[in-house]
Scaffold this active site. Structure first.
Site: not given
Ligand code: C5P
Length: 293
Positions: A13, A137
């Site tokens: 994406k 995501d």
């Molecule tokens: O959920 P994912 O592992 O993709 O997210 C990685 C990191 O990105 C999370 O641990 C967080 O620190 C940050 N994040 C965030 N807010 C979001 C998505 C991700 O702070 N909406």
């Protein structure tokens, strides 16, 4: 007869816009984004197996408990209660630590592939709920196309396909960690907050110029990616209608009106950067493209 092999394509994406609008419990951030699936795909091959194996040949992404493909397979078995095993090979085609959702695409591809391989018939909303537990995501990687995405990344509003265009994506030699990018945002903030509502209207109107006028990324100014401004300048000089960083970086891309303009820009950028990709909008998400009995 059960399936012997399933092949899945899972699009990466780009963020057409990314705004940070607040904080959420658990250290997450409330986001407002327009996300676009692109024709740069992870390719996954899944086969039934006595055990559980994940391979990523040619990639330096480690297969450990944090690996999103492995997490997705475990979540699928846990949710369905299936007593089975699976062998998963992920041919990674998208850059890593790029802000292009490659890890989320891998998880989405595993969920879609296992659903088909084991004829489990989980609905899209069940897959999205499973995916949201793996990464913010993943629900978008399942749905794909063009979406307004809010909340943690899990509130999806599908939009009509974005107007025809091409993307030239440049991945600098050093990637960025997503948690570190958000930590820097907390410390530094951003002077830029793109108008996601205006961009949604531009998509609905099929207006590429208005879409480009509202493109922007609130994580860009505080990013640790050092080459963003230089790459943007090169993309702009090569005729991009807009240029910006995607996600938490480090990839930077330009929006071009058509294939010829994008080809010419990609050719000139390849003289300077090793990882330059050309992509188009993809109208779908992770999907099975081949199933063998
Ligand atoms: O959920 P994912 O592992 O993709 O997210 C990685 C990191 O990105 C999370 O641990 C967080 O620190 C940050 N994040 C965030 N807010 C979001 C998505 C991700 O702070 N909406």
């Amino acid at each position: 007869m059960p399936l012997r092999c399933v092949t899945v394509l899972a699009p990466a994406k780009l963020n057409l816009a990314l705004d940070v609008v607040g904080t959420l419990p658990g250290g997450y951030h409330a986001l407002d984004m327009l996300m676009q699936a692109v024709t740069l795909h992870e390719e996954l091959v899944l086969r039934p197996s006595p055990g559980l194996t994940v391979r990523m040949p040619g990639s330096f992404v480690p297969v450990n408990p944090k690996n999103t493909a492995l997490k997705a397979a475990l979540a699928f078995f846990d949710y369905t209660g299936l007593l089975a095993g699976v062998d998963i090979t992920v041919h990674k085609k998208t850059p890593v630590r790029a802000g292009m959702g490659g890890g989320s695409a891998d998880a989405a591809g595993v969920l879609v592939g296992m659903n088909e391989l084991f004829a489990a018939r989980l609905s899209m909303s069940e897959l999205c709920a499973l995916g949201a537990g793996i990464g913010a995501d993943v629900p978008f990687a399942l749905l794909g196309g063009t979406c307004r995405v809010q909340g943690k990344g899990d509130l999806l509003k599908p939009l009509p396909p974005c107007p025809a265009c091409r993307f030239v994506i440049v991945m600098p030699s050093i990637g960025v960690s997503t948690p570190e990018a958000f930590a820097r945002y907390d410390a530094l903030g951003s002077p830029l907050h793109p108008d996601c509502a205006a961009q949604e209207q531009a998509v609905r109107a099929g207006d590429l110029a208005a879409l480009c006028a509202s493109a922007g990324n609130a994580l860009e100014h505080c990013s640790a990616a050092t080459q963003t401004a230089a790459i943007r300048a090169r993309l702009d000089a090569a005729g991009a209608l807009a240029s910006l960083m995607t996600g938490s970086g480090a990839a930077v891309y330009g929006i071009f009106a058509d294939e010829a303009a994008a080809q010419a820009a990609a050719a000139s950028l390849r003289a300077e950067y090793r990882q330059v990709y050309l992509a188009a909008p993809d109208r779908g998400g992770a999907r099975v493209v081949r199933a063998v009995r």
